[in-house]
Design an enzyme around this catalytic site. Structure first.
Site, PDB file in Angstrom:
ATOM      1  N   SER A 246       0.852  -1.180   0.000  1.00  0.00           N
ATOM      2  CA  SER A 246       0.000   0.000   0.000  1.00  0.00           C
ATOM      3  C   SER A 246       0.890   1.233   0.000  1.00  0.00           C
ATOM      4  O   SER A 246       2.115   1.116   0.031  1.00  0.00           O
ATOM      5  CB  SER A 246      -0.881  -0.003   1.248  1.00  0.00           C
ATOM      6  OG  SER A 246      -0.076   0.270   2.373  1.00  0.00           O
ATOM      7  N   LYS A 247       0.250   2.382  -0.003  1.00  0.00           N
ATOM      8  CA  LYS A 247       0.978   3.651  -0.045  1.00  0.00           C
ATOM      9  C   LYS A 247       2.032   3.742   1.053  1.00  0.00           C
ATOM     10  O   LYS A 247       3.079   4.344   0.875  1.00  0.00           O
ATOM     11  CB  LYS A 247      -0.004   4.806   0.140  1.00  0.00           C
ATOM     12  CG  LYS A 247      -0.829   5.057  -1.079  1.00  0.00           C
ATOM     13  CD  LYS A 247      -0.873   6.565  -1.378  1.00  0.00           C
ATOM     14  CE  LYS A 247      -1.550   6.848  -2.705  1.00  0.00           C
ATOM     15  NZ  LYS A 247      -2.990   6.602  -2.665  1.00  0.00           N
ATOM     16  N   ARG A 248       1.700   3.112   2.159  1.00  0.00           N
ATOM     17  CA  ARG A 248       2.600   3.109   3.297  1.00  0.00           C
ATOM     18  C   ARG A 248       4.005   2.618   2.919  1.00  0.00           C
ATOM     19  O   ARG A 248       5.002   2.992   3.521  1.00  0.00           O
ATOM     20  CB  ARG A 248       2.029   2.132   4.325  1.00  0.00           C
ATOM     21  CG  ARG A 248       1.932   2.606   5.707  1.00  0.00           C
ATOM     22  CD  ARG A 248       1.035   1.731   6.586  1.00  0.00           C
ATOM     23  NE  ARG A 248       0.822   0.354   6.176  1.00  0.00           N
ATOM     24  CZ  ARG A 248       1.634  -0.655   6.438  1.00  0.00           C
ATOM     25  NH1 ARG A 248       2.745  -0.446   7.087  1.00  0.00           N
ATOM     26  NH2 ARG A 248       1.335  -1.876   6.047  1.00  0.00           N
ATOM     27  N   HIS A 249       4.057   1.724   1.940  1.00  0.00           N
ATOM     28  CA  HIS A 249       5.339   1.134   1.567  1.00  0.00           C
ATOM     29  C   HIS A 249       6.113   1.999   0.573  1.00  0.00           C
ATOM     30  O   HIS A 249       7.145   1.585   0.068  1.00  0.00           O
ATOM     31  CB  HIS A 249       5.122  -0.245   0.949  1.00  0.00           C
ATOM     32  CG  HIS A 249       4.541  -1.223   1.918  1.00  0.00           C
ATOM     33  ND1 HIS A 249       3.210  -1.561   1.903  1.00  0.00           N
ATOM     34  CD2 HIS A 249       5.102  -1.913   2.933  1.00  0.00           C
ATOM     35  CE1 HIS A 249       2.988  -2.434   2.872  1.00  0.00           C
ATOM     36  NE2 HIS A 249       4.113  -2.655   3.511  1.00  0.00           N
ATOM     37  N   GLY A 250       5.590   3.173   0.284  1.00  0.00           N
ATOM     38  CA  GLY A 250       6.276   4.017  -0.687  1.00  0.00           C
ATOM     39  C   GLY A 250       5.488   4.000  -1.984  1.00  0.00           C
ATOM     40  O   GLY A 250       4.276   3.830  -1.963  1.00  0.00           O
TER      41      GLY A 250
END
Ligand code: GLU
Length: 511
Positions: A248-252
């Site tokens: 997800s966005k959290r991972h970049g």
């Protein structure tokens, strides 16, 4: 084969992988790759997202044979324009008694759901409207009562389907409810629209993320009820971040746009995305597009989630870049330099002798596109760049590093390594030598590598110093760095005027 994105956001890495596997399978089997846009959710669908998805697919080189922009025999390809098909198929099911009108209001449904939850009962739809007679339903609709159309799920039995990757699945019908086919606003639900479209678009293989496995039994029911032939299903494993949580966005960066903007190579992206869930033999890592098409098979897609590994992606990108022939490499680099505002340069370089470099435009569409698109395409700059890239060789590992690494060939405000200055240039002696060297260059009639080298070595002899005593400070004066490709080439690339000017500036830092 088809890719059926909902235009509600970016083209995501996972979506691109789904598109790629469909595309590869179509290319491999001589099938057609269909792009269908699932925009029935008018609130969440946007034109920007639609454009972005098409742009991303085009950039990746995943062209489609039928789609909203191209048309095709089984269009239209936007779900929002296919209402007649959904209504006609829903009508068919109503007539066969395999679907029915339901008049329960959302408030009633919500209340009953809460009751069931409280009583620890299954909160699924209770089938209240199942037995409303068609005449009564017709009368209520005439009266203007709100309604949906629901599928009549058999009470007993199982629904079974095979998945190419995951094998057989069996779901008990009693766990599935009378789900909605057509909503109260007349729009189809995803499960209904996807079947009507896949069947009518003659889709042979449904290849998509395994988050859709739980939808598949409902879809199989619809196929069977409408008498449509079941496609083959292949559900692709999830993509995880490095912490093994769903990517997800959290991972970049998860959007294809990001990689496009950062100048990754589409071929490298394709190579890397292909490896997210598929492998030929667990070893081979580098694939050109053609080799991928040959090697790809759905049977070798893994059941297990795959992890998005940035460093592997970087590595594959660098390998692709290294392997590119000079001409396409130069085209890409030229584009990047333009995008980053490094081209046009601050100064013109007249390399007095024509550069001996045979650059024959290839047939690759991307090259023709660049040359066609670019109205102020500068042939001389292009040739200079090609030569610079050639001389840099494998020092240039990534397209995205080019603007920074080549800046001093184009701009006067390049980065200066202060340590290199203090090591080589920061003495009266070195400065004096730079002045002499600039005068030497000014005197040259021919300005080619050999002549420049002779001039510098001649000056070193006359001063009775090692050539390195001129080469090192000269390199810092011209490039700001302690390392560069062959200095004589650097001088050529900068041209006599600019090289001499930078030497004089170094000789007289305060002036
Ligand atoms: N529009 C659906 C999605 O984006 C497509 C699912 C499918 O391929 O059936 O998830």
């Amino acid at each position: 084969m088809r890719f059926a994105p909902s235009p509600t956001g970016h083209l995501h890495v996972g979506g691109a992988r789904t598109a790629l596997y469909n595309w590869l399978y179509a290319k491999k089997t001589g099938g057609r790759f269909v792009l269908r846009i699932e925009d029935t959710d008018a609130r969440r669908s946007t034109g920007d997202s639609y454009e972005g998805i098409l742009r991303g697919l085009r950039w990746l080189g995943l062209g489609w044979d039928e789609g909203p922009d191209l048309g095709g025999d089984f269009g239209p390809y936007l779900q929002s324009t296919r209402g007649v098909f959904y209504h006609s198929d829903a009508q068919n099911l109503l007539e066969k008694g395999m679907a029915y009108y339901c008049f329960c209001t959302p408030e009633e449904l919500e209340k009953r759901k809460e009751d069931s939850v409280r009583k620890k009962l299954d909160p699924k739809y209770d089938g209240r409207c199942r037995n409303i007679l068609p005449e009564e339903a017709a009368a209520r609709i005439d009266r203007g009562d709100g309604h949906v159309i629901r599928f009549r799920m058999p009470d007993e039995g199982n629904v079974v389907f095979r998945d190419i990757i995951r094998g057989e699945f069996s779901f008990s019908n009693s766990d599935l409810d009378d789900f909605i086919l057509i909503r109260s606003d007349g729009k189809p639900t995803y499960n209904f629209a996807v079947v009507v479209d896949d069947a009518r678009m003659r889709i042979s293989h449904v290849i998509r993320g395994d988050d859709h496995i739980s939808n598949t039994p409902r879809q199989v029911h619809i196929y069977n009820a409408l008498g449509y032939r079941l496609p083959k299903f292949a559900h692709l494993p999830m993509i995880l971040g490095e912490d093994r949580a769903r990517l997800s966005k959290r991972h970049g960066a998860t959007s294809i746009d990001y990689y496009r903007e950062k100048h990754y190579l589409p071929d490298a992206m394709i190579n890397y995305l292909a490896l997210l869930g598929w492998s030929l033999d667990g070893k081979r890592e580098l694939f050109e597009r053609k080799a991928l098409i040959e090697a790809f098979s759905l049977k070798k897609v893994s059941k297990n989630p795959s992890v998005f590994d940035n460093s592997r992606m970087e590595h594959i990108n660098a390998e692709h870049f290294k392997k590119m022939p000079l001409f396409p490499k130069t085209v890409l680099a030229y584009r990047v330099l333009k995008d980053e505002g490094i081209l046009p340069p601050d100064f013109k370089v007249d390399m007095s002798r024509p550069v001996d470099l045979k650059l024959v435009p290839g047939k690759e569409p991307i090259l023709e596109e660049v040359l066609k698109e670019d109205r102020d395409f500068d042939q001389k700059e292009f040739q200079r760049l090609a030569l610079i890239i050639k001389v840099f060789g494998n020092r240039l590992k990534l397209l995205k590093d080019i603007p920074e690494m080549l800046r001093y060939y184009y701009k006067d405000d390049f980065a200066v390594d202060e340590k290199a200055v203090s090591n080589y240039l920061d003495s009266a002696e070195a400065r004096e030598r730079m002045l002499l060297l600039s005068e030497e260059l000014d005197r040259l009639k021919y300005f080619d590598v050999e002549t420049v080298e002779e001039a510098l070595r001649g000056l070193a002899d006359r001063l009775d110093i090692d050539a390195g005593e001129l080469i090192h400070p000269c390199r810092v004066a011209l490039s700001g760095q302690a390392v560069s490709p062959d200095l004589f080439w650097v001088i050529i690339f900068l041209g006599k005027k600019k090289a001499s000017e930078r030497l004089r500036a170094a000789a007289n830092p305060k002036g």
